[in-house]
Design an enzyme around this catalytic site. Structure first.
Site: not given
Ligand code: UD1
Ligand code: UDP
Length: 358
Positions: A203
């Site tokens: 991601h």
């Molecule tokens: C965010 C965090 C990242 C973390 C990740 C964990 C920031 C800058 N980034 O990235 O550090 O690793 O979360 O998962 O805060 N979206 C959905 N459904 C949701 C949420 C998001 O469809 O419930 C989609 C939307 O299109 C959105 C995109 O995902 O624009 C990105 O979501 P966003 O929270 O901005 O950043 P992440 O890539 O999830």
């Molecule tokens: N995780 C989850 N389901 C998934 C993928 C990840 O429950 O399909 C959990 C994972 O075990 C960890 C957390 O989500 O506890 C990590 O989140 P993510 O990778 O989105 O964010 P990051 O750690 O990169 O910020």
């Protein structure tokens, strides 16, 4: 006066759960905010059901947007709330936009701020998380660190030693508290997995946002799928980015929606290797002893390499590294980072209570 916890994105929930539990045991009044940064059932609600987290007192419902829009919306919501309720302390988690937004608000309103997972550094300012970490740490009164390298970074940045505490890793508290529920056999049955398999999560913007990068990533994963079955619970950002690259067409790749925490770690626990760009997954595989190949040029979590099962990989060398992992098999024993022992939440609660009583 109460302690106000700010959460909003998937990785916040397993970090916050043990801290809320430990403070509740100590009788500290608390409120939990969900900013709404993540909102899909599988990115949010499932963690509240599985981790024994209390219902959020408030959901700000900010949703998705550009960094500016999202961060600003969180700031507006948190500012109103904090102005009204004047918490004795704000606790923020990790490095997401919800973290830095609340830190900015809290510091302007002169509310003491505690940062859980302080001091991690990738030294890569192209990562939005690195910006969030640096700003949040600069504004925090209590810097609660998971590892010795984080303590060293904070020291180098001039943070006074009395504000820094090595407390261990609350995400690992949650992992150890739930490990008996991680059922690899059930995950195999559920997803029709026979033989060796690899779990991947993807991601990071640096991997999936640019279509040319995404195409190379898909090709690399196809070369991995030539060697073993690949299961990919795909984050919505990963799905959007990789869909632009045609997604996966290899018959040995299964793409899933994001999984609940227990189901995901059940799948990981039984895997022969994990390919990921997640921060948390590097840490969880370290404790589960599953070889982890991190598709990034750097990591802010170097203890997962020095102590754990993690290695950095590129799209180019990934297939070869997977072959090496499969040939070597899973390790019999491996070192574990100090204080990743299931008691970080209690140490954090002790530091927070100590600060409140000053
Ligand atoms: C965010 C965090 C990242 C973390 C990740 C964990 C920031 C800058 N980034 O990235 O550090 O690793 O979360 O998962 O805060 N979206 C959905 N459904 C949701 C949420 C998001 O469809 O419930 C989609 C939307 O299109 C959105 C995109 O995902 O624009 C990105 O979501 P966003 O929270 O901005 O950043 P992440 O890539 O999830
Ligand atoms: N995780 C989850 N389901 C998934 C993928 C990840 O429950 O399909 C959990 C994972 O075990 C960890 C957390 O989500 O506890 C990590 O989140 P993510 O990778 O989105 O964010 P990051 O750690 O990169 O910020």
């Amino acid at each position: 006066a109460h302690v106000l916890h700010i959460t909003g994105a998937r990785p916040n929930f397993p970090k916050a759960a043990p801290v809320l539990r430990a403070l509740s045991k100590r009788g500290v009044p608390q409120k939990l905010v969900h900013t709404g940064q993540h909102y899909d059932e599988r990115m949010s609600e499932v963690f509240f059901q599985e981790l024994g987290l209390p219902r959020p007192d408030i959901n700000l419902g900010v949703g998705s947007g550009t960094h500016g829009k999202q961060t600003a919306a969180i700031m507006v919501g948190v500012e109103e709330l904090v102005t009204e309720s004047r918490p004795a302390m704000i606790v923020v988690y990790g490095d997401v936009n919800s973290t830095v937004a609340a830190a900015l608000v809290g510091s302007k309103l002169r509310i003491p701020l505690a940062h859980v997972e302080a001091g991690l550094r990738s030294f890569d300012m192209t990562m939005p998380e690195e910006v969030n970490r640096i700003v949040t740490d600069r504004l925090s009164d209590l810097l609660l660190a998971t590892s010795a390298d984080a303590i060293a970074h904070l020291g180098n940045e001039g943070v006074a030693a009395e504000r820094i505490h090595l407390v261990g890793n609350p995400m690992i508290d949650t992992l150890l508290a739930n490990i008996k529920r991680f059922d690899a056999a059930k995950a195999r049955a559920e997803h029709g997995i026979e033989g060796r398999y690899i779990v991947a999560t993807l991601h990071r913007p640096g991997n999936v946002d640019d279509p040319a990068d995404a195409r190379e990533l898909v090709a690399a994963m196809h070369a991995v799928a030539d060697q073993a079955q690949v299961v990919i619970p795909l984050h919505p950002r990963g799905r959007a980015g990789l869909a632009a690259a045609g997604l996966f067409t290899h018959p040995s790749v299964t793409v899933l929606d994001p999984l609940g925490y227990v189901e995901f770690l059940g799948l990981v626990r039984g895997a022969d290797a994990v390919v990921t760009d997640s921060g948390g997954v590097q840490e969880e595989t370290t404790i589960l002893g599953v070889p982890c190949l991190t598709l990034r040029p750097n990591t802010e979590r170097p203890v997962t390499i020095t102590h754990g099962t993690n290695r950095l990989a590129t799209r180019e060398n990934l297939p070869g590294m997977v072959a090496t992992c499969l040939a070597a098999g899973r390790p019999e024993t491996w070192p574990v980072p100090p204080l990743w022992d299931g008691h970080a939440g209690e140490r954090i609660a002790d530091v927070v209570v100590g600060h409140l009583e000053r």
